[in-house]
Design a protein around this motif. Structure first.
Motif, PDB file in Angstrom:
ATOM      1  N   ALA A 156       0.741  -1.222   0.151  1.00  0.00           N
ATOM      2  CA  ALA A 156      -0.079   0.121  -0.058  1.00  0.00           C
ATOM      3  C   ALA A 156       0.827   1.256  -0.075  1.00  0.00           C
ATOM      4  O   ALA A 156       0.697   2.187  -0.796  1.00  0.00           O
ATOM      5  CB  ALA A 156      -0.839   0.002   1.232  1.00  0.00           C
ATOM      6  N   PHE A 157       1.957   1.391   0.741  1.00  0.00           N
ATOM      7  CA  PHE A 157       2.796   2.521   0.851  1.00  0.00           C
ATOM      8  C   PHE A 157       3.577   2.817  -0.465  1.00  0.00           C
ATOM      9  O   PHE A 157       4.108   3.946  -0.956  1.00  0.00           O
ATOM     10  CB  PHE A 157       3.817   2.507   1.998  1.00  0.00           C
ATOM     11  N   ALA A 158       3.680   1.830  -1.232  1.00  0.00           N
ATOM     12  CA  ALA A 158       4.361   1.751  -2.670  1.00  0.00           C
ATOM     13  C   ALA A 158       3.219   1.989  -3.925  1.00  0.00           C
ATOM     14  O   ALA A 158       3.383   1.597  -4.991  1.00  0.00           O
ATOM     15  CB  ALA A 158       5.295   0.670  -2.919  1.00  0.00           C
TER      16      ALA A 158
ATOM     17  N   PHE B 216      15.225   4.928 -16.739  1.00  0.00           N
ATOM     18  CA  PHE B 216      15.294   5.200 -15.308  1.00  0.00           C
ATOM     19  C   PHE B 216      15.246   3.832 -14.480  1.00  0.00           C
ATOM     20  O   PHE B 216      14.987   3.995 -13.397  1.00  0.00           O
ATOM     21  CB  PHE B 216      14.088   6.098 -15.040  1.00  0.00           C
ATOM     22  N   GLY B 217      15.230   2.871 -15.082  1.00  0.00           N
ATOM     23  CA  GLY B 217      15.402   1.502 -14.425  1.00  0.00           C
ATOM     24  C   GLY B 217      13.858   0.872 -14.181  1.00  0.00           C
ATOM     25  O   GLY B 217      12.913   1.612 -14.174  1.00  0.00           O
ATOM     26  N   PRO B 218      13.985  -0.139 -13.317  1.00  0.00           N
ATOM     27  CA  PRO B 218      12.765  -1.035 -13.138  1.00  0.00           C
ATOM     28  C   PRO B 218      11.753  -0.508 -12.171  1.00  0.00           C
ATOM     29  O   PRO B 218      10.559  -0.672 -12.362  1.00  0.00           O
ATOM     30  CB  PRO B 218      13.351  -2.189 -12.350  1.00  0.00           C
ATOM     31  N   ALA B 219      12.168   0.407 -11.584  1.00  0.00           N
ATOM     32  CA  ALA B 219      10.973   1.262 -10.815  1.00  0.00           C
ATOM     33  C   ALA B 219       9.852   1.905 -11.548  1.00  0.00           C
ATOM     34  O   ALA B 219       8.717   1.915 -11.263  1.00  0.00           O
ATOM     35  CB  ALA B 219      11.782   2.461  -9.949  1.00  0.00           C
ATOM     36  N   LEU B 220      10.308   2.355 -12.889  1.00  0.00           N
ATOM     37  CA  LEU B 220       9.403   2.913 -13.705  1.00  0.00           C
ATOM     38  C   LEU B 220       8.268   2.023 -14.143  1.00  0.00           C
ATOM     39  O   LEU B 220       7.316   2.606 -14.624  1.00  0.00           O
ATOM     40  CB  LEU B 220       9.981   3.560 -14.749  1.00  0.00           C
ATOM     41  N   ARG B 221       8.608   0.629 -14.018  1.00  0.00           N
ATOM     42  CA  ARG B 221       7.506  -0.294 -14.445  1.00  0.00           C
ATOM     43  C   ARG B 221       6.312  -0.311 -13.408  1.00  0.00           C
ATOM     44  O   ARG B 221       5.421  -1.108 -13.422  1.00  0.00           O
ATOM     45  CB  ARG B 221       8.313  -1.672 -14.314  1.00  0.00           C
ATOM     46  N   PHE B 222       6.507   0.437 -12.082  1.00  0.00           N
ATOM     47  CA  PHE B 222       5.742   0.237 -10.964  1.00  0.00           C
ATOM     48  C   PHE B 222       5.029   1.690 -10.740  1.00  0.00           C
ATOM     49  O   PHE B 222       5.792   2.781 -11.108  1.00  0.00           O
ATOM     50  CB  PHE B 222       6.386  -0.094  -9.912  1.00  0.00           C
ATOM     51  N   ILE B 223       4.025   1.593 -10.063  1.00  0.00           N
ATOM     52  CA  ILE B 223       3.444   2.843  -9.584  1.00  0.00           C
ATOM     53  C   ILE B 223       4.481   3.963  -8.886  1.00  0.00           C
ATOM     54  O   ILE B 223       4.497   4.729  -8.960  1.00  0.00           O
ATOM     55  CB  ILE B 223       2.263   2.780  -8.934  1.00  0.00           C
ATOM     56  N   TYR B 224       5.110   2.937  -7.945  1.00  0.00           N
ATOM     57  CA  TYR B 224       6.078   3.638  -7.077  1.00  0.00           C
ATOM     58  C   TYR B 224       7.193   4.715  -7.906  1.00  0.00           C
ATOM     59  O   TYR B 224       7.657   5.620  -7.222  1.00  0.00           O
ATOM     60  CB  TYR B 224       6.958   2.660  -6.495  1.00  0.00           C
ATOM     61  N   GLY B 225       7.298   4.150  -9.050  1.00  0.00           N
ATOM     62  CA  GLY B 225       8.353   5.043  -9.885  1.00  0.00           C
ATOM     63  C   GLY B 225       7.902   6.678 -10.254  1.00  0.00           C
ATOM     64  O   GLY B 225       8.703   7.310 -10.399  1.00  0.00           O
TER      65      GLY B 225
END
Ligand SMILES: Cc1cc2nc3c(=O)[nH]c(=O)nc-3n(C[C@H](O)[C@H](O)[C@H](O)COP(=O)(O)OP(=O)(O)OC[C@H]3O[C@@H](n4cnc5c(N)ncnc54)[C@H](O)[C@@H]3O)c2cc1C
Length: 446
Positions: free
Chosen positions: A54-56, A380-389
Protein backbone atom coordinates in the motif's frame (compact mmCIF):
# COMPACT_ATOMS: atom_id res chain seq x y z
CA UNK A 1 -13.33 21.77 -33.71
CA UNK A 2 -9.73 22.63 -32.84
CA UNK A 3 -8.81 23.71 -29.34
CA UNK A 4 -5.45 24.22 -27.73
CA UNK A 5 -3.55 24.03 -24.51
CA UNK A 6 0.05 24.22 -23.42
CA UNK A 7 0.57 20.61 -22.37
CA UNK A 8 -1.36 17.45 -23.11
CA UNK A 9 -1.07 14.38 -20.92
CA UNK A 10 -2.12 11.25 -22.80
CA UNK A 11 -3.24 8.51 -20.41
CA UNK A 12 -5.08 8.93 -17.10
CA UNK A 13 -3.48 6.17 -15.03
CA UNK A 14 -1.35 6.74 -11.91
CA UNK A 15 1.40 8.58 -13.84
CA UNK A 16 -0.89 10.80 -15.91
CA UNK A 17 -3.12 11.80 -12.98
CA UNK A 18 -0.15 12.55 -10.72
CA UNK A 19 1.49 14.63 -13.46
CA UNK A 20 -1.69 16.67 -13.83
CA UNK A 21 -1.74 17.42 -10.09
CA UNK A 22 1.84 18.71 -10.31
CA UNK A 23 1.28 20.76 -13.48
CA UNK A 24 -1.74 22.44 -11.89
CA UNK A 25 0.44 23.44 -8.95
CA UNK A 26 3.08 24.75 -11.40
CA UNK A 27 0.42 26.85 -13.19
CA UNK A 28 0.83 25.07 -16.52
CA UNK A 29 -2.37 25.02 -18.64
CA UNK A 30 -2.95 21.42 -19.62
CA UNK A 31 -5.49 18.72 -20.42
CA UNK A 32 -5.50 15.02 -19.57
CA UNK A 33 -6.80 12.75 -22.34
CA UNK A 34 -8.15 9.32 -21.43
CA UNK A 35 -10.59 7.63 -19.09
CA UNK A 36 -9.41 7.78 -15.48
CA UNK A 37 -7.80 4.49 -14.37
CA UNK A 38 -9.09 2.85 -17.57
CA UNK A 39 -6.52 0.05 -17.77
CA UNK A 40 -6.96 -0.90 -14.12
CA UNK A 41 -10.75 -0.75 -14.35
CA UNK A 42 -11.25 -2.63 -17.62
CA UNK A 43 -8.22 -4.82 -18.22
CA UNK A 44 -7.29 -6.06 -14.76
CA UNK A 45 -9.56 -8.75 -13.29
CA UNK A 46 -11.68 -7.63 -10.35
CA UNK A 47 -10.64 -9.59 -7.29
CA UNK A 48 -6.97 -9.40 -8.22
CA UNK A 49 -4.81 -8.01 -5.43
CA UNK A 50 -2.09 -5.46 -6.08
CA UNK A 51 1.37 -6.89 -5.84
CA UNK A 52 2.80 -3.62 -4.59
CA UNK A 53 2.42 -2.78 -0.93
CA UNK A 54 0.00 0.00 0.00
CA UNK A 55 2.76 2.50 0.82
CA UNK A 56 4.23 1.90 -2.67
CA UNK A 57 0.87 2.27 -4.47
CA UNK A 58 0.28 5.99 -4.00
CA UNK A 59 -0.54 8.54 -6.63
CA UNK A 60 1.42 11.73 -6.02
CA UNK A 61 0.28 15.26 -5.28
CA UNK A 62 2.50 18.27 -4.69
CA UNK A 63 2.89 18.93 -0.99
CA UNK A 64 1.93 15.33 -0.15
CA UNK A 65 -1.49 14.00 0.77
CA UNK A 66 -4.07 12.11 -1.31
CA UNK A 67 -2.21 8.88 -0.54
CA UNK A 68 -3.69 5.41 -0.15
CA UNK A 69 -3.56 6.06 3.60
CA UNK A 70 -5.62 9.25 3.17
CA UNK A 71 -8.10 7.37 1.00
CA UNK A 72 -8.47 4.62 3.62
CA UNK A 73 -9.17 7.33 6.20
CA UNK A 74 -11.70 8.88 3.79
CA UNK A 75 -13.61 5.59 3.47
CA UNK A 76 -13.12 4.67 7.14
CA UNK A 77 -10.98 1.65 6.40
CA UNK A 78 -8.02 0.48 8.41
CA UNK A 79 -4.68 1.21 6.72
CA UNK A 80 -1.45 -0.76 6.90
CA UNK A 81 1.56 0.34 4.85
CA UNK A 82 2.64 -3.30 4.42
CA UNK A 83 0.38 -6.34 4.20
CA UNK A 84 -2.85 -4.56 3.18
CA UNK A 85 -3.06 -6.26 -0.27
CA UNK A 86 -5.26 -3.73 -2.05
CA UNK A 87 -7.93 -5.25 -4.33
CA UNK A 88 -7.85 -3.79 -7.86
CA UNK A 89 -11.38 -2.37 -7.43
CA UNK A 90 -10.28 -0.39 -4.40
CA UNK A 91 -7.22 0.90 -6.22
CA UNK A 92 -9.48 2.06 -9.09
CA UNK A 93 -11.74 3.85 -6.59
CA UNK A 94 -8.71 5.44 -4.99
CA UNK A 95 -7.42 6.69 -8.38
CA UNK A 96 -10.86 8.08 -9.26
CA UNK A 97 -11.07 9.84 -5.88
CA UNK A 98 -7.62 11.36 -6.50
CA UNK A 99 -8.83 12.50 -9.94
CA UNK A 100 -12.06 14.00 -8.62
CA UNK A 101 -10.15 15.95 -5.98
CA UNK A 102 -7.18 17.14 -8.01
CA UNK A 103 -7.62 16.68 -11.78
CA UNK A 104 -10.36 18.86 -13.26
CA UNK A 105 -9.40 19.22 -16.90
CA UNK A 106 -9.73 15.62 -18.04
CA UNK A 107 -11.37 14.51 -21.30
CA UNK A 108 -12.56 10.89 -21.64
CA UNK A 109 -11.26 10.47 -25.18
CA UNK A 110 -8.72 8.31 -26.96
CA UNK A 111 -5.95 9.88 -28.99
CA UNK A 112 -6.21 8.47 -32.49
CA UNK A 113 -3.39 10.28 -34.21
CA UNK A 114 -0.63 12.65 -33.26
CA UNK A 115 1.66 14.56 -35.58
CA UNK A 116 4.00 17.50 -35.23
CA UNK A 117 4.12 20.60 -37.35
CA UNK A 118 6.20 23.72 -36.90
CA UNK A 119 7.05 22.88 -33.32
CA UNK A 120 3.47 22.07 -32.18
CA UNK A 121 1.72 18.76 -31.64
CA UNK A 122 -1.66 18.19 -33.21
CA UNK A 123 -3.75 15.38 -31.78
CA UNK A 124 -6.84 13.83 -33.40
CA UNK A 125 -9.30 12.63 -30.75
CA UNK A 126 -11.96 9.91 -30.72
CA UNK A 127 -14.77 12.52 -30.31
CA UNK A 128 -13.86 13.93 -33.72
CA UNK A 129 -12.13 17.05 -32.37
CA UNK A 130 -8.48 18.08 -32.58
CA UNK A 131 -6.22 19.49 -29.95
CA UNK A 132 -3.04 21.49 -30.48
CA UNK A 133 -0.38 21.59 -27.81
CA UNK A 134 3.11 22.81 -27.35
CA UNK A 135 4.08 19.82 -25.19
CA UNK A 136 2.92 16.21 -24.82
CA UNK A 137 3.47 13.79 -21.95
CA UNK A 138 2.84 10.16 -22.89
CA UNK A 139 1.87 8.05 -19.87
CA UNK A 140 0.33 5.11 -21.68
CA UNK A 141 1.15 2.17 -19.45
CA UNK A 142 1.83 -1.34 -20.69
CA UNK A 143 -1.23 -2.30 -22.70
CA UNK A 144 0.30 -1.82 -26.16
CA UNK A 145 3.38 -3.87 -25.33
CA UNK A 146 2.03 -7.39 -24.63
CA UNK A 147 4.40 -10.12 -25.81
CA UNK A 148 3.52 -13.50 -27.28
CA UNK A 149 5.83 -16.50 -27.82
CA UNK A 150 6.41 -16.93 -31.56
CA UNK A 151 4.56 -20.27 -31.74
CA UNK A 152 1.35 -18.60 -30.52
CA UNK A 153 1.45 -15.38 -32.49
CA UNK A 154 -0.67 -16.50 -35.44
CA UNK A 155 -3.53 -17.99 -33.40
CA UNK A 156 -6.55 -15.64 -33.40
CA UNK A 157 -8.54 -14.26 -30.49
CA UNK A 158 -10.45 -15.46 -28.55
CA UNK A 159 -8.60 -18.78 -28.71
CA UNK A 160 -5.41 -17.07 -27.62
CA UNK A 161 -5.75 -13.98 -25.42
CA UNK A 162 -3.20 -11.80 -23.67
CA UNK A 163 -3.69 -11.31 -19.93
CA UNK A 164 -4.23 -7.60 -20.66
CA UNK A 165 -7.12 -8.28 -23.08
CA UNK A 166 -9.86 -8.69 -20.47
CA UNK A 167 -10.96 -7.55 -17.05
CA UNK A 168 -13.53 -9.80 -15.41
CA UNK A 169 -12.46 -13.47 -15.50
CA UNK A 170 -15.99 -14.92 -15.12
CA UNK A 171 -16.06 -15.86 -18.84
CA UNK A 172 -13.60 -18.66 -17.96
CA UNK A 173 -16.08 -20.48 -15.71
CA UNK A 174 -16.45 -24.14 -16.76
CA UNK A 175 -13.77 -23.76 -19.46
CA UNK A 176 -10.40 -25.44 -19.85
CA UNK A 177 -7.77 -22.74 -19.77
CA UNK A 178 -4.03 -22.97 -20.31
CA UNK A 179 -2.10 -20.01 -18.89
CA UNK A 180 1.44 -19.50 -20.21
CA UNK A 181 3.84 -17.65 -17.91
CA UNK A 182 5.47 -17.88 -14.51
CA UNK A 183 5.17 -14.35 -13.10
CA UNK A 184 2.71 -12.64 -10.81
CA UNK A 185 0.24 -11.99 -13.60
CA UNK A 186 0.13 -15.67 -14.67
CA UNK A 187 -0.08 -16.97 -11.12
CA UNK A 188 -2.63 -14.39 -10.00
CA UNK A 189 -4.83 -15.20 -13.00
CA UNK A 190 -4.49 -18.94 -12.40
CA UNK A 191 -5.68 -18.45 -8.82
CA UNK A 192 -8.61 -16.24 -9.88
CA UNK A 193 -9.72 -18.42 -12.78
CA UNK A 194 -9.51 -21.51 -10.59
CA UNK A 195 -11.76 -19.76 -8.07
CA UNK A 196 -14.40 -18.86 -10.68
CA UNK A 197 -14.63 -22.51 -11.73
CA UNK A 198 -12.24 -22.84 -14.69
CA UNK A 199 -9.99 -25.88 -15.10
CA UNK A 200 -6.61 -24.22 -15.25
CA UNK A 201 -3.22 -25.50 -16.24
CA UNK A 202 -0.17 -23.27 -15.84
CA UNK A 203 2.79 -23.69 -18.21
CA UNK A 204 5.97 -22.27 -16.69
CA UNK A 205 9.26 -22.04 -18.59
CA UNK A 206 11.51 -22.12 -15.51
CA UNK A 207 12.48 -25.05 -13.33
CA UNK A 208 9.90 -24.07 -10.73
CA UNK A 209 7.64 -21.21 -9.75
CA UNK A 210 9.79 -18.55 -8.14
CA UNK A 211 7.86 -17.55 -5.01
CA UNK A 212 8.80 -14.29 -3.31
CA UNK A 213 9.72 -14.64 0.34
CA UNK A 214 7.49 -13.40 3.10
CA UNK A 215 9.16 -10.30 4.56
CA UNK A 216 10.91 -11.11 7.84
CA UNK A 217 12.55 -8.90 10.35
CA UNK A 218 15.52 -11.16 11.07
CA UNK A 219 19.16 -10.87 9.89
CA UNK A 220 21.48 -7.88 10.00
CA UNK A 221 20.54 -4.33 10.80
CA UNK A 222 21.42 -3.06 7.31
CA UNK A 223 19.17 -5.65 5.65
CA UNK A 224 16.36 -4.75 8.00
CA UNK A 225 16.72 -1.07 7.29
CA UNK A 226 16.81 -1.59 3.54
CA UNK A 227 13.86 -3.97 3.46
CA UNK A 228 11.75 -1.67 5.53
CA UNK A 229 12.31 1.28 3.23
CA UNK A 230 12.54 -0.17 -0.28
CA UNK A 231 9.32 0.59 -2.11
CA UNK A 232 9.65 -2.23 -4.60
CA UNK A 233 10.97 -4.88 -2.25
CA UNK A 234 14.15 -6.68 -3.09
CA UNK A 235 15.13 -6.71 -6.75
CA UNK A 236 17.31 -9.76 -6.43
CA UNK A 237 16.68 -12.81 -4.29
CA UNK A 238 19.77 -12.41 -2.19
CA UNK A 239 20.91 -11.51 1.28
CA UNK A 240 24.08 -9.89 -0.02
CA UNK A 241 24.23 -6.37 1.40
CA UNK A 242 25.48 -4.85 -1.86
CA UNK A 243 22.55 -6.30 -3.82
CA UNK A 244 20.15 -5.00 -1.20
CA UNK A 245 21.85 -1.61 -1.45
CA UNK A 246 21.43 -1.75 -5.23
CA UNK A 247 17.70 -2.55 -4.84
CA UNK A 248 17.43 0.42 -2.52
CA UNK A 249 19.09 2.76 -5.03
CA UNK A 250 16.98 1.57 -7.96
CA UNK A 251 13.76 1.81 -6.00
CA UNK A 252 14.32 5.08 -4.16
CA UNK A 253 16.58 6.97 -6.59
CA UNK A 254 15.69 5.96 -10.19
CA UNK A 255 17.59 9.02 -11.43
CA UNK A 256 20.84 7.29 -10.42
CA UNK A 257 20.06 4.55 -12.97
CA UNK A 258 20.07 7.18 -15.70
CA UNK A 259 23.76 7.85 -15.04
CA UNK A 260 24.83 4.23 -15.61
CA UNK A 261 26.25 2.97 -18.91
CA UNK A 262 23.78 1.43 -21.35
CA UNK A 263 25.40 -1.96 -20.86
CA UNK A 264 24.87 -1.81 -17.07
CA UNK A 265 21.32 -0.56 -17.48
CA UNK A 266 20.40 -3.38 -19.83
CA UNK A 267 21.96 -5.95 -17.53
CA UNK A 268 20.04 -4.65 -14.52
CA UNK A 269 16.76 -4.62 -16.43
CA UNK A 270 17.30 -8.22 -17.51
CA UNK A 271 18.20 -9.57 -14.08
CA UNK A 272 16.27 -7.59 -11.47
CA UNK A 273 12.69 -8.16 -10.34
CA UNK A 274 12.36 -11.21 -12.59
CA UNK A 275 9.12 -13.24 -12.80
CA UNK A 276 7.91 -14.43 -9.42
CA UNK A 277 4.69 -15.11 -7.56
CA UNK A 278 3.84 -13.20 -4.40
CA UNK A 279 4.22 -15.44 -1.33
CA UNK A 280 0.62 -14.79 -0.30
CA UNK A 281 -0.70 -16.43 -3.49
CA UNK A 282 1.05 -19.71 -2.76
CA UNK A 283 -1.77 -21.29 -0.73
CA UNK A 284 -4.29 -20.41 -3.44
CA UNK A 285 -2.28 -22.12 -6.19
CA UNK A 286 -0.15 -25.00 -4.92
CA UNK A 287 -2.09 -28.27 -4.92
CA UNK A 288 -5.09 -26.53 -6.53
CA UNK A 289 -3.77 -25.64 -9.99
CA UNK A 290 -1.92 -28.02 -12.30
CA UNK A 291 1.54 -26.51 -12.86
CA UNK A 292 3.91 -27.85 -15.54
CA UNK A 293 7.45 -26.49 -15.31
CA UNK A 294 10.32 -26.48 -17.84
CA UNK A 295 7.83 -26.17 -20.68
CA UNK A 296 7.99 -24.35 -24.00
CA UNK A 297 5.14 -24.14 -26.51
CA UNK A 298 6.59 -25.12 -29.90
CA UNK A 299 3.42 -25.11 -32.02
CA UNK A 300 -0.22 -24.05 -31.71
CA UNK A 301 -3.30 -24.34 -33.91
CA UNK A 302 -7.08 -24.32 -33.67
CA UNK A 303 -8.76 -27.68 -34.25
CA UNK A 304 -12.51 -28.29 -33.91
CA UNK A 305 -13.01 -25.15 -31.84
CA UNK A 306 -10.15 -25.84 -29.42
CA UNK A 307 -6.55 -24.73 -29.24
CA UNK A 308 -4.08 -27.58 -29.56
CA UNK A 309 -0.58 -26.91 -28.24
CA UNK A 310 2.60 -28.85 -28.83
CA UNK A 311 4.59 -28.46 -25.64
CA UNK A 312 8.26 -29.36 -25.22
CA UNK A 313 9.36 -30.33 -21.72
CA UNK A 314 12.05 -32.37 -20.00
CA UNK A 315 9.98 -35.49 -20.85
CA UNK A 316 9.76 -34.83 -24.60
CA UNK A 317 6.91 -33.28 -26.59
CA UNK A 318 3.26 -33.65 -25.69
CA UNK A 319 -0.03 -32.28 -27.01
CA UNK A 320 -2.28 -30.25 -24.74
CA UNK A 321 -5.66 -28.90 -25.77
CA UNK A 322 -7.81 -26.24 -24.18
CA UNK A 323 -10.76 -23.95 -24.86
CA UNK A 324 -8.51 -20.89 -24.53
CA UNK A 325 -4.87 -20.05 -23.97
CA UNK A 326 -4.06 -16.96 -21.92
CA UNK A 327 -0.62 -15.44 -22.38
CA UNK A 328 0.89 -13.84 -19.33
CA UNK A 329 4.27 -13.71 -20.98
CA UNK A 330 5.21 -10.16 -20.15
CA UNK A 331 5.65 -6.90 -21.96
CA UNK A 332 8.33 -5.47 -24.22
CA UNK A 333 8.41 -1.73 -24.80
CA UNK A 334 8.24 -0.81 -28.46
CA UNK A 335 7.15 2.77 -29.16
CA UNK A 336 6.22 1.81 -32.74
CA UNK A 337 3.31 -0.16 -31.30
CA UNK A 338 1.56 3.08 -30.34
CA UNK A 339 -0.19 3.29 -33.68
CA UNK A 340 -1.42 6.87 -33.11
CA UNK A 341 2.10 8.36 -33.23
CA UNK A 342 2.94 9.64 -36.71
CA UNK A 343 5.77 8.04 -38.65
CA UNK A 344 7.58 11.41 -38.68
CA UNK A 345 7.61 11.58 -34.90
CA UNK A 346 8.60 7.92 -34.64
CA UNK A 347 11.48 8.35 -37.05
CA UNK A 348 12.77 11.32 -35.01
CA UNK A 349 12.62 9.37 -31.74
CA UNK A 350 15.95 8.10 -30.53
CA UNK A 351 15.22 4.54 -29.40
CA UNK A 352 17.16 1.83 -27.60
CA UNK A 353 15.72 -1.52 -28.60
CA UNK A 354 12.26 0.06 -29.00
CA UNK A 355 12.42 2.12 -25.77
CA UNK A 356 12.76 5.91 -25.87
CA UNK A 357 16.19 7.24 -24.93
CA UNK A 358 15.21 9.91 -22.42
CA UNK A 359 17.04 12.91 -20.98
CA UNK A 360 17.35 13.30 -17.22
CA UNK A 361 14.00 15.17 -17.41
CA UNK A 362 12.12 12.36 -19.20
CA UNK A 363 12.15 14.26 -22.49
CA UNK A 364 12.56 12.26 -25.70
CA UNK A 365 14.81 13.26 -28.58
CA UNK A 366 11.73 15.07 -29.96
CA UNK A 367 11.70 18.39 -28.10
CA UNK A 368 8.71 18.84 -25.78
CA UNK A 369 7.67 15.18 -25.99
CA UNK A 370 7.98 13.33 -22.67
CA UNK A 371 7.48 9.68 -21.73
CA UNK A 372 6.59 8.40 -18.25
CA UNK A 373 5.81 5.01 -16.73
CA UNK A 374 6.96 1.57 -17.89
CA UNK A 375 8.18 2.89 -21.27
CA UNK A 376 10.76 4.98 -19.37
CA UNK A 377 12.35 1.94 -17.69
CA UNK A 378 15.29 1.74 -20.13
CA UNK A 379 16.33 5.23 -19.02
CA UNK A 380 15.27 5.21 -15.35
CA UNK A 381 15.27 1.57 -14.36
CA UNK A 382 12.83 -1.06 -13.14
CA UNK A 383 11.09 1.32 -10.69
CA UNK A 384 9.37 2.96 -13.65
CA UNK A 385 7.54 -0.30 -14.34
CA UNK A 386 5.69 0.24 -11.07
CA UNK A 387 3.43 2.89 -9.63
CA UNK A 388 6.17 3.73 -7.14
CA UNK A 389 8.37 5.10 -9.94
CA UNK A 390 5.98 8.06 -10.24
CA UNK A 391 7.36 9.38 -6.95
CA UNK A 392 10.60 10.37 -8.70
CA UNK A 393 9.37 10.85 -12.26
CA UNK A 394 6.37 13.13 -11.82
CA UNK A 395 7.95 16.02 -9.84
CA UNK A 396 10.94 15.96 -12.18
CA UNK A 397 8.95 16.20 -15.42
CA UNK A 398 6.57 18.80 -13.96
CA UNK A 399 9.49 20.95 -12.81
CA UNK A 400 10.99 20.83 -16.30
CA UNK A 401 7.73 21.64 -18.08
CA UNK A 402 6.91 24.36 -15.55
CA UNK A 403 10.32 25.97 -16.12
CA UNK A 404 9.93 25.93 -19.90
CA UNK A 405 6.39 27.23 -19.71
CA UNK A 406 7.47 30.20 -17.61
CA UNK A 407 10.42 31.00 -19.88
CA UNK A 408 8.27 30.80 -23.02
CA UNK A 409 5.06 32.38 -21.70
CA UNK A 410 6.02 35.95 -22.64
CA UNK A 411 7.03 34.96 -26.13
CA UNK A 412 3.72 33.30 -26.94
CA UNK A 413 1.35 35.75 -25.27
CA UNK A 414 -1.95 35.97 -27.12
CA UNK A 415 -4.55 38.72 -27.32
CA UNK A 416 -7.70 38.04 -25.24
CA UNK A 417 -9.86 37.06 -28.25
CA UNK A 418 -7.65 33.99 -28.86
CA UNK A 419 -9.13 32.21 -25.83
CA UNK A 420 -10.56 28.79 -26.70
CA UNK A 421 -13.75 27.34 -25.15
CA UNK A 422 -11.86 25.32 -22.57
CA UNK A 423 -9.88 28.38 -21.60
CA UNK A 424 -13.10 30.28 -21.13
CA UNK A 425 -14.23 27.51 -18.78
CA UNK A 426 -11.02 27.90 -16.87
CA UNK A 427 -10.04 24.34 -17.72
CA UNK A 428 -6.64 25.10 -19.06
CA UNK A 429 -5.22 27.40 -16.41
CA UNK A 430 -4.13 30.89 -17.40
CA UNK A 431 -4.67 30.20 -21.10
CA UNK A 432 -2.46 33.04 -22.30
CA UNK A 433 0.13 30.76 -23.72
CA UNK A 434 -2.42 28.22 -24.98
CA UNK A 435 -4.24 30.86 -26.97
CA UNK A 436 -0.93 31.74 -28.57
CA UNK A 437 -0.39 28.13 -29.57
CA UNK A 438 -3.75 27.96 -31.32
CA UNK A 439 -3.11 31.20 -33.16
CA UNK A 440 0.30 30.05 -34.32
CA UNK A 441 -1.09 26.74 -35.58
CA UNK A 442 -3.98 28.42 -37.36
CA UNK A 443 -1.48 30.76 -39.03
CA UNK A 444 0.56 27.74 -40.11
CA UNK A 445 -2.52 26.00 -41.45
CA UNK A 446 -3.39 28.95 -43.68
C1 LIG B 1 -1.93 -7.29 -14.41
C2 LIG B 1 -1.03 -6.20 -13.94
C3 LIG B 1 -0.86 -6.01 -12.57
C4 LIG B 1 -0.01 -4.98 -12.12
N1 LIG B 1 0.14 -4.80 -10.78
C5 LIG B 1 0.94 -3.81 -10.32
C6 LIG B 1 1.06 -3.57 -8.92
O1 LIG B 1 0.50 -4.25 -8.10
N2 LIG B 1 1.85 -2.54 -8.54
C7 LIG B 1 2.53 -1.74 -9.42
O2 LIG B 1 3.23 -0.82 -8.99
N3 LIG B 1 2.44 -1.96 -10.75
C8 LIG B 1 1.67 -2.96 -11.22
N4 LIG B 1 1.55 -3.18 -12.57
C9 LIG B 1 2.28 -2.32 -13.48
C10 LIG B 1 1.37 -1.13 -13.78
O3 LIG B 1 0.77 -1.28 -15.04
C11 LIG B 1 2.10 0.14 -13.75
O4 LIG B 1 2.81 0.25 -12.56
C12 LIG B 1 1.20 1.38 -13.74
O5 LIG B 1 -0.12 1.11 -14.17
C13 LIG B 1 1.76 2.38 -14.61
O6 LIG B 1 0.92 3.51 -14.59
P1 LIG B 1 0.65 4.30 -15.92
O7 LIG B 1 -0.09 5.51 -15.53
O8 LIG B 1 1.94 4.46 -16.64
O9 LIG B 1 -0.19 3.29 -16.80
P2 LIG B 1 -1.73 2.82 -16.79
O10 LIG B 1 -2.27 2.74 -15.44
O11 LIG B 1 -1.79 1.63 -17.66
O12 LIG B 1 -2.44 4.04 -17.52
C14 LIG B 1 -2.21 4.34 -18.88
C15 LIG B 1 -3.51 4.82 -19.48
O13 LIG B 1 -3.27 5.31 -20.80
C16 LIG B 1 -4.42 5.07 -21.55
N5 LIG B 1 -4.12 5.17 -22.97
C17 LIG B 1 -3.32 4.37 -23.71
N6 LIG B 1 -3.34 4.79 -25.00
C18 LIG B 1 -4.13 5.88 -25.05
C19 LIG B 1 -4.57 6.73 -26.10
N7 LIG B 1 -4.14 6.57 -27.35
N8 LIG B 1 -5.41 7.75 -25.81
C20 LIG B 1 -5.85 7.95 -24.54
N9 LIG B 1 -5.48 7.14 -23.51
C21 LIG B 1 -4.64 6.12 -23.77
C22 LIG B 1 -4.84 3.66 -21.12
O14 LIG B 1 -6.20 3.44 -21.38
C23 LIG B 1 -4.55 3.71 -19.63
O15 LIG B 1 -5.69 4.02 -18.87
C24 LIG B 1 0.72 -4.18 -13.05
C25 LIG B 1 0.54 -4.40 -14.42
C26 LIG B 1 -0.31 -5.40 -14.86
C27 LIG B 1 -0.45 -5.62 -16.33
Amino acid sequence: MISSTDTVIVGAGPYGLSTSAYLTEAGVPHQVLGLPMHAWKNFTPPGMLLRSEAFASNLYAPGGGYTVEDYCRHIHMEYKPVGLHLPVEMFVDYGQWFQSELVAHIRPVEVQDMCRKDGYFRLGLSDGSSLVARRVVLSLGLKAFGQAPSALRGVPKPYVLHSGDFGDAMWARGKEIVIVGGGQSAIGLAALMGQVGARVRLLVRGEAVNWSKEPRTSSGIMSRLLRARVGLGRGWDSNKPWLLAMSYMLSEYPASFHKLSLQHRQRILETSWGPSGAWWLRDRVEGKIEISTRTEVSHAEVRSGRVVLEVDSGNGTSAISADHVVLATGFKVDMARHAFISSEILSSLSLIDGSPDLTSNFETSVRDLYVLGPAAAMSFGPALRFIYGARCAVPRVARHIGGRFKREAGRFAAPPHAATPELANGHAGSGVHAGGVLQAVERNAE
